[in-house]
Enzyme design. Structure first.
Site, PDB file in Angstrom:
ATOM      1  N   HIS A 157       0.688  -1.007   0.028  1.00 49.07           N
ATOM      2  CA  HIS A 157       0.042   0.124   0.080  1.00 49.07           C
ATOM      3  C   HIS A 157       0.848   1.156   0.171  1.00 49.07           C
ATOM      4  CE1 HIS A 157      -3.814  -2.152   0.544  1.00 49.07           C
ATOM      5  NE2 HIS A 157      -3.369  -2.523   1.634  1.00 49.07           N
ATOM      6  N   GLY A 158       0.241   2.464  -0.456  1.00 48.32           N
ATOM      7  CA  GLY A 158       1.246   3.512  -0.504  1.00 48.32           C
ATOM      8  C   GLY A 158       0.454   4.742  -0.324  1.00 48.32           C
ATOM      9  N   GLU A 214      10.234   8.327 -13.103  1.00 48.13           N
ATOM     10  CA  GLU A 214      10.794   9.213 -11.958  1.00 48.13           C
ATOM     11  C   GLU A 214      12.216   9.174 -11.722  1.00 48.13           C
ATOM     12  OE1 GLU A 214       7.857   9.869  -8.985  1.00 48.13           O
ATOM     13  OE2 GLU A 214       6.154   9.737 -10.467  1.00 48.13           O
ATOM     14  N   CYS A 262      -0.150   2.406  -4.502  1.00 46.00           N
ATOM     15  CA  CYS A 262      -0.762   3.787  -4.628  1.00 46.00           C
ATOM     16  C   CYS A 262      -0.037   4.811  -4.283  1.00 46.00           C
ATOM     17  CB  CYS A 262      -2.147   3.702  -3.798  1.00 46.00           C
ATOM     18  SG  CYS A 262      -3.487   2.632  -4.617  1.00 46.00           S
ATOM     19  N   ARG A 263      -0.424   6.053  -4.421  1.00 51.59           N
ATOM     20  CA  ARG A 263       0.231   7.323  -4.071  1.00 51.59           C
ATOM     21  C   ARG A 263      -0.571   8.549  -3.730  1.00 51.59           C
ATOM     22  NH1 ARG A 263       4.498   8.321  -8.707  1.00 51.59           N
ATOM     23  NH2 ARG A 263       5.775   9.447  -7.184  1.00 51.59           N
TER      24      ARG A 263
END
Length: 263
Positions: free
Chosen positions: A95-96, A249, A143-144
């Site tokens: 998860h993020g 990135e 996720c972000r």
């Protein structure tokens, strides 16, 4: 003055029999406060098979806190095999949030979060000299944020406001006692499963969409495409799925990286 072609490509000096490619895979599936990441084991299996096919021995770790992830990275960065390797892959699945990756004790935006900066710090040219000048490929499935990546595009005549500059300037008067100067951070290539603030999608049955696409593109194109081209193909493959777009990135690759399986 153009560089000769050979210097535009990362060298792979050692024959397959003697090079010791290592990859690190960290996958958090079970959490104390967050929902289980069903389908993540499919991602682990798929990525492990892919990396082994590319000649890497994969170190796999599951269900770590942010401190546990940092410790595992530090130990992996110190492995002597990197001296006789030409590159590494660092794969993270969890998860993020906007700030980083969730450890197993995470319960909010700020508790038990591994900052992405920590990954680059552990493997930069100061802390991991065995990988100096060698490609360090980072793949992050998380996720972000909670936003969906697609938007309804309007034909409004009002242009969007330009973003404010966030350029960092180096204060004058700094001195450096380094004897041999190299970039602190170089030769990284990062592909994140989504753009900042947006979610990444995962099937409980078939695993994460991003990992599925990534495996497919690597299998199809590693024989004739460099890493940057493969990353672009992964991004392009999401053209018909506007809810998510992988993002390249913090890329500091100075040359082209061909994995050349079979060579």
């Amino acid at each position: 003055h153009c560089l000769p072609p050979s210097s535009q490509i990362y060298p792979i000096y050692l024959p397959r029999e003697t090079r010791t490619r290592r990859a690190l895979l960290i996958c958090n599936i079970e959490f104390e406060h967050l929902r289980r990441r069903d389908g993540a084991e499919v991602d682990v299996g798929g990525m492990t098979k892919l990396l082994e096919g590319l000649g890497y021995v994969v170190d796999i770790h599951r269900n770590l806190t942010s401190q546990g992830m940092a410790t595992v990275m530090k130990d992996f960065a110190a492995r002597k095999e990197h001296r006789t390797s030409d590159s590494t892959f660092l794969v993270f699945m969890s998860h993020g949030v906007r700030a980083g990756l969730c450890g197993t004790k995470s319960s909010s935006e700020t508790t038990d979060i591994l900052s992405l900066d920590t990954i680059y710090e552990k493997f930069n040219n100061k802390h991991c000299q065995a990988l100096l000048g060698k490609p360090k490929v980072i793949v992050i499935q998380s996720c972000r944020g909670s936003h969906v990546g697609s938007v309804m595009v309007s034909d409004s005549t009002h242009p969007a406001l330009p973003p404010t500059s966030t350029a960092h300037t180096i204060p004058a008067g700094l001195e450096d006692d380094a004897i041999c100067e190299v970039h602190l951070e170089s030769d990284f290539a990062t592909l994140h499963s989504s753009t900042p603030d947006t979610v990444s999608w995962r099937s409980p049955v078939t695993g994460s969409l991003f990992i599925q696409h990534l495996i497919e593109q690597f299998r199809n194109h590693t024989c004739n495409s460099d890493l940057h081209e493969i990353f672009q193909k992964v991004q392009y493959s999401f053209g018909k799925f506007p809810q998510q777009l992988p993002s390249q990135e913090r890329t500091t690759m100075l040359r082209k990286f061909y994995l050349f399986p079979g060579h």
